[in-house]
Design an enzyme around this catalytic site. Structure first.
Site, PDB file in Angstrom:
ATOM      1  N   ASP A   1      44.893  40.619  55.722  1.00  0.00           N
ATOM      2  CA  ASP A   1      44.312  41.947  55.528  1.00  0.00           C
ATOM      3  C   ASP A   1      43.034  42.130  56.340  1.00  0.00           C
ATOM      4  O   ASP A   1      42.116  41.312  56.278  1.00  0.00           O
ATOM      5  CB  ASP A   1      43.984  42.178  54.047  1.00  0.00           C
ATOM      6  CG  ASP A   1      45.204  42.599  53.243  1.00  0.00           C
ATOM      7  OD1 ASP A   1      46.211  42.992  53.847  1.00  0.00           O
ATOM      8  OD2 ASP A   1      45.146  42.532  52.002  1.00  0.00           O
TER       9      ASP A   1
ATOM     10  N   ASP B   1      37.927  38.559  58.338  1.00  0.00           N
ATOM     11  CA  ASP B   1      36.940  39.641  58.180  1.00  0.00           C
ATOM     12  C   ASP B   1      35.952  39.377  57.048  1.00  0.00           C
ATOM     13  O   ASP B   1      34.790  39.760  57.133  1.00  0.00           O
ATOM     14  CB  ASP B   1      37.650  40.981  57.927  1.00  0.00           C
ATOM     15  CG  ASP B   1      38.371  41.022  56.594  1.00  0.00           C
ATOM     16  OD1 ASP B   1      38.094  41.913  55.771  1.00  0.00           O
ATOM     17  OD2 ASP B   1      39.228  40.150  56.370  1.00  0.00           O
TER      18      ASP B   1
ATOM     19  N   ASP C   1      33.702  26.029  58.118  1.00  0.00           N
ATOM     20  CA  ASP C   1      34.114  24.626  58.086  1.00  0.00           C
ATOM     21  C   ASP C   1      33.916  23.980  59.455  1.00  0.00           C
ATOM     22  O   ASP C   1      34.194  24.591  60.491  1.00  0.00           O
ATOM     23  CB  ASP C   1      35.591  24.529  57.668  1.00  0.00           C
ATOM     24  CG  ASP C   1      35.988  23.107  57.315  1.00  0.00           C
ATOM     25  OD1 ASP C   1      36.235  22.311  58.251  1.00  0.00           O
ATOM     26  OD2 ASP C   1      36.063  22.789  56.120  1.00  0.00           O
TER      27      ASP C   1
ATOM     28  N   SER D   1      39.962  43.531  44.613  1.00  0.00           N
ATOM     29  CA  SER D   1      40.170  42.409  43.702  1.00  0.00           C
ATOM     30  C   SER D   1      39.371  41.184  44.120  1.00  0.00           C
ATOM     31  O   SER D   1      38.681  41.175  45.135  1.00  0.00           O
ATOM     32  CB  SER D   1      41.666  42.056  43.650  1.00  0.00           C
ATOM     33  OG  SER D   1      42.113  41.608  44.920  1.00  0.00           O
TER      34      SER D   1
ATOM     35  N   ARG E   1      46.068  46.631  40.450  1.00  0.00           N
ATOM     36  CA  ARG E   1      46.699  46.557  41.768  1.00  0.00           C
ATOM     37  C   ARG E   1      47.687  47.699  42.014  1.00  0.00           C
ATOM     38  O   ARG E   1      48.036  47.982  43.146  1.00  0.00           O
ATOM     39  CB  ARG E   1      47.416  45.211  41.939  1.00  0.00           C
ATOM     40  CG  ARG E   1      46.472  44.013  41.884  1.00  0.00           C
ATOM     41  CD  ARG E   1      47.146  42.754  42.391  1.00  0.00           C
ATOM     42  NE  ARG E   1      47.548  42.905  43.777  1.00  0.00           N
ATOM     43  CZ  ARG E   1      46.746  42.671  44.821  1.00  0.00           C
ATOM     44  NH1 ARG E   1      45.488  42.300  44.630  1.00  0.00           N
ATOM     45  NH2 ARG E   1      47.203  42.825  46.047  1.00  0.00           N
TER      46      ARG E   1
ATOM     47  N   ARG F   1      49.537  34.008  40.151  1.00  0.00           N
ATOM     48  CA  ARG F   1      50.209  33.461  41.319  1.00  0.00           C
ATOM     49  C   ARG F   1      50.370  31.961  41.145  1.00  0.00           C
ATOM     50  O   ARG F   1      49.813  31.379  40.226  1.00  0.00           O
ATOM     51  CB  ARG F   1      49.423  33.790  42.586  1.00  0.00           C
ATOM     52  CG  ARG F   1      49.266  35.288  42.823  1.00  0.00           C
ATOM     53  CD  ARG F   1      48.340  35.611  43.983  1.00  0.00           C
ATOM     54  NE  ARG F   1      48.169  37.058  44.157  1.00  0.00           N
ATOM     55  CZ  ARG F   1      47.287  37.606  44.969  1.00  0.00           C
ATOM     56  NH1 ARG F   1      46.474  36.829  45.698  1.00  0.00           N
ATOM     57  NH2 ARG F   1      47.198  38.918  45.064  1.00  0.00           N
TER      58      ARG F   1
ATOM     59  N   ARG G   1      42.692  52.925  46.521  1.00  0.00           N
ATOM     60  CA  ARG G   1      42.067  51.669  46.932  1.00  0.00           C
ATOM     61  C   ARG G   1      40.829  51.937  47.786  1.00  0.00           C
ATOM     62  O   ARG G   1      39.785  51.299  47.597  1.00  0.00           O
ATOM     63  CB  ARG G   1      43.067  50.814  47.731  1.00  0.00           C
ATOM     64  CG  ARG G   1      44.152  50.164  46.886  1.00  0.00           C
ATOM     65  CD  ARG G   1      45.278  49.614  47.751  1.00  0.00           C
ATOM     66  NE  ARG G   1      46.267  48.921  46.929  1.00  0.00           N
ATOM     67  CZ  ARG G   1      46.327  47.613  46.766  1.00  0.00           C
ATOM     68  NH1 ARG G   1      45.455  46.829  47.398  1.00  0.00           N
ATOM     69  NH2 ARG G   1      47.234  47.062  46.001  1.00  0.00           N
TER      70      ARG G   1
ATOM     71  N   ASP H   1      39.891  36.595  43.816  1.00  0.00           N
ATOM     72  CA  ASP H   1      40.757  35.478  43.447  1.00  0.00           C
ATOM     73  C   ASP H   1      39.983  34.457  42.633  1.00  0.00           C
ATOM     74  O   ASP H   1      38.780  34.258  42.821  1.00  0.00           O
ATOM     75  CB  ASP H   1      41.310  34.793  44.700  1.00  0.00           C
ATOM     76  CG  ASP H   1      42.196  35.707  45.522  1.00  0.00           C
ATOM     77  OD1 ASP H   1      42.890  36.543  44.924  1.00  0.00           O
ATOM     78  OD2 ASP H   1      42.205  35.574  46.757  1.00  0.00           O
TER      79      ASP H   1
ATOM     80  N   ASP I   1      43.533  35.231  59.062  1.00  0.00           N
ATOM     81  CA  ASP I   1      43.602  35.955  57.804  1.00  0.00           C
ATOM     82  C   ASP I   1      44.577  37.122  58.003  1.00  0.00           C
ATOM     83  O   ASP I   1      44.929  37.458  59.134  1.00  0.00           O
ATOM     84  CB  ASP I   1      42.188  36.443  57.459  1.00  0.00           C
ATOM     85  CG  ASP I   1      42.160  37.447  56.333  1.00  0.00           C
ATOM     86  OD1 ASP I   1      42.748  37.157  55.274  1.00  0.00           O
ATOM     87  OD2 ASP I   1      41.560  38.526  56.516  1.00  0.00           O
TER      88      ASP I   1
END
Length: 257
Positions: free
Chosen positions: A20, A218, A232, A188, A143, A132, A150, A190, A18
């Site tokens: 961030d 994370d 998974d 945010s 954003r 996106r 933030r 998704d 990942d």
């Protein structure tokens, strides 16, 4: 059988990261220390990034010391793998708008914007819905916020669970849309077709013949945007608390011998 593309690596393993809070602080550049670790790792194993953000945002965070992230990493997956690169070459991509259709998309976005207009939170800025290629990103505060703003919203959301409540409403309202809602980062969440979570990227690597596929992230809790790939059966998941944790674990697992 290992792919000829990676036959020179001493360990027949793929390590996916990942971005961030795993490779970098949220929406900030990677450190030189992290880039040095990745270079050392690449001498031993195959490496790749898999982020929910678009490719421009991810590469801007990983373009440190003049490197090209798509050359440093063997695999690059933006938008959960809907935008995919292998050895610097673009692979097949998918489109959110083609999946959902324009009319249903407008109903979804109109509802989100009305809901956001009525939401009372301490800070609001701009860019509340970001379209996106493979998903939309929804930010209650917008954003276009500073790092300090933030952090302030993240602390507020941890207490008041603004994003979690918003997601619950969308799941109920658009239950027939076949969508997944995934909370990630600080500000945010998704929205994408079910099955287009980060496990989507595995279709590009599972035929490469790796002995092991490791994933570092994370947000590995249920509802977090790393949860599906972390749990998974095809991966060995590692939950981290930040880039320093990633460096420590990777050094112990892959560089200690």
């Amino acid at each position: 059988m290992v792919s000829a593309d990676f036959a020179n690596r001493p360990q027949n393993k793929l390590v996916l990261f990942d971005v961030d809070d795993t490779l970098t602080p949220p929406r900030q550049p990677a450190t030189t220390e992290m880039i040095n670790l990745l270079r050392k790792l690449k001498d031993q194993v195959v490496i790749g990034f898999v982020g929910g953000s678009d490719l421009v945002k991810i590469t801007s965070q990983l373009s440190v010391d003049g490197i090209n992230p798509l050359e440093l990493f063997d695999f690059g997956f933006a938008e959960n793998g809907l935008i995919a690169y292998k050895l610097g070459k673009k692979q097949a991509s998918q489109s959110f708008i083609n999946y959902i259709g324009e009319e249903r998309y407008k109903k979804l976005v109109n509802f989100i914007l009305h809901y956001l207009a009525d939401m009372d939170i301490p800070i609001k800025r701009g860019t509340f819905v970001e379209f996106r290629n493979g998903m939309i990103n929804v930010s209650p505060m917008g954003r276009n916020a500073t790092i300090d703003e933030r952090n302030e919203f993240a602390a507020y959301d941890k207490i008041h669970k603004v994003r979690e409540a918003f997601v619950d409403v969308l799941r109920e309202k658009f239950a027939d849309y076949g969508l997944t809602y995934s909370i990630g980062g600080q500000i945010s969440f998704d929205v994408f077709p079910s099955g287009w979570d980060k496990t989507y990227c595995l279709r590009f690597v599972e035929q490469e013949g790796f002995d092991e596929i490791h994933f570092f992230g994370d947000k590995t809790y249920k509802g977090g945007n790393d949860y599906e790939i972390f749990t998974d059966a095809r991966t060995i998941g590692h939950s981290v608390k930040g880039p320093a944790d990633t460096i420590r674990i990777c050094t112990e697992l892959f560089l200690s011998s």
